[in-house]
Enzyme design. Structure first.
Site, PDB file in Angstrom:
ATOM      1  N   HIS A 162       0.854  -1.185   0.000  1.00 40.13           N
ATOM      2  CA  HIS A 162       0.000   0.000   0.000  1.00 40.13           C
ATOM      3  C   HIS A 162       0.892   1.237   0.000  1.00 40.13           C
ATOM      4  O   HIS A 162       1.224   1.784   1.038  1.00 40.13           O
ATOM      5  CB  HIS A 162      -0.943   0.004   1.205  1.00 40.13           C
ATOM      6  N   GLU A 187      -9.759  -1.806  -6.944  1.00 44.79           N
ATOM      7  CA  GLU A 187     -10.579  -2.840  -6.302  1.00 44.79           C
ATOM      8  C   GLU A 187     -11.926  -2.309  -5.833  1.00 44.79           C
ATOM      9  O   GLU A 187     -12.095  -1.928  -4.687  1.00 44.79           O
ATOM     10  CB  GLU A 187      -9.824  -3.508  -5.156  1.00 44.79           C
ATOM     11  N   GLU A 281     -10.796  -7.240  -8.146  1.00 40.13           N
ATOM     12  CA  GLU A 281      -9.533  -6.495  -8.092  1.00 40.13           C
ATOM     13  C   GLU A 281      -8.565  -6.940  -9.177  1.00 40.13           C
ATOM     14  O   GLU A 281      -8.381  -8.136  -9.400  1.00 40.13           O
ATOM     15  CB  GLU A 281      -8.862  -6.683  -6.718  1.00 40.13           C
TER      16      GLU A 281
HETATM   17 MN    MN Z   1      -6.099  -7.507  -2.795  1.00 40.23          MN
HETATM   18 MN    MN Z   2      -5.348  -4.465  -2.998  1.00 41.18          MN
END
Ligand code: MN
Ligand code: MN
Length: 295
Positions: A162, A187, A281
């Site tokens: 992330h 996603e 996703e």
């Molecule tokens: Mn994921």
């Molecule tokens: Mn993700």
């Protein structure tokens, strides 16, 4: 292996594993076995799981990875989100698929998959993340379902799941733009029209992450485990399932690290009104005039 080669290899394996997921997700299946099978498929393909396989059922939207000894099984009338990451040399392909045996679940699944397709078609260098969110929201609204407004996609960097920019599922987000050569996970999450459209933190965490590389002296069982976590996971999320080879005391030592805030815990995320949630996703590599779908 060059950087794009590693990423494409991760994506290829992610697609292969995702295609096999529906065959292992059905009523009576153990959540723990689903997660372990997905992670084993990743390893059997010569790659590493980038994070613990998430098996989030019904109103659980994300961040449930069965802990060691989990005995829960899938009931009938389920909607399950299987979300996993494949890593090659630190390059990560993040993908998810919804599996369900209900009509409402199928409708939610179709909505998020169509929203994802439309979002991916919009992706190109210089496109605002808010424009992606707007496309997702519009498609979901057209299907009569509600986006989960506080769950987002994200940029992915090497060994960093992330990183940087978030990709909203509604028309929100500041002026941030997608950049050429950068990798993003998109996603969409959706719930039914009478859901709240928001997740809240619920139940004990099942996924953890070390805040930063451990560099202190090893003077206690806690610091020894911190050192192992640092070396083994490179700052990426992990499951306590991945610590059970370290001896019988490890899980209680780990629990102390959680309680004292030495490791970050990701709480399970549940729809505020306990309504069912679907997710789709893909990971994409942004180009000047479009993108390549990695997964
Ligand atoms: Mn994921
Ligand atoms: Mn993700």
């Amino acid at each position: 292996m060059s950087a794009p080669e590693a990423l494409f290899r991760a994506g290829e394996v992610a697609r292969r594993v995702r295609a096999a997921v529906p065959s292992i997700v059905s009523p009576g299946a153990s959540l723990l076995q689903i997660a372990e099978k997905v992670e084993k498929m990743i390893l059997d393909n010569g790659c590493q799981p980038a994070f613990p396989c998430n098996v989030s059922v019904d109103s659980v939207a994300a961040h449930y990875s069965p802990p060691p000894g989990d005995t829960s099984t899938l009931h009938r009338n389920f909607i399950a989100k299987i979300d996993f990451g494949v890593m090659v040399d630190g390059y990560i392909a993040d993908t998810a698929v919804t599996v369900t045996d209900t009509a409402v679940g199928e409708m939610l699944k179709t909505a998020v998959e169509e929203a994802l397709k439309a979002a991916v078609r919009t992706v190109a260098a210089g496109v605002k993340v808010s424009a992606i969110g707007s496309v997702v929201q519009n498609v979901l609204t057209r299907y009569g379902v509600k986006p989960i407004r506080n769950l987002t996609g994200h940029e992915i960097q090497r060994y960093n799941l992330h990183a940087g920019v978030s990709i909203p599922n509604i028309a929100a987000g500041e002026g941030a733009k997608l950049q050429e050569g950068h990798v993003y996970a998109i996603e969409p999450f959706a719930t039914v029209a009478d859901g709240f459209g928001e997740v809240i933190e619920h139940r004990a965490a099942t996924i953890f992450r070390l805040w930063k590389t451990f560099s202190g002296p090893v003077s206690s069982p806690e610091s020894s485990l911190l050192k192992t976590l640092s070396e083994r996971f490179n700052g990426l999320p992990y499951s306590p399932r991945w610590l059970t080879d370290l001896g019988p005391d490890t899980l209680s030592i780990h629990q102390r690290l959680v309680k004292t805030g030495r490791v970050k815990a990701y709480p399970v995320l549940v729809e505020r009104l306990n309504k069912p949630v679907a997710q789709a996703e893909h990971t994409v590599l942004v180009e000047k005039d479009g993108c390549t779908i990695i997964t």
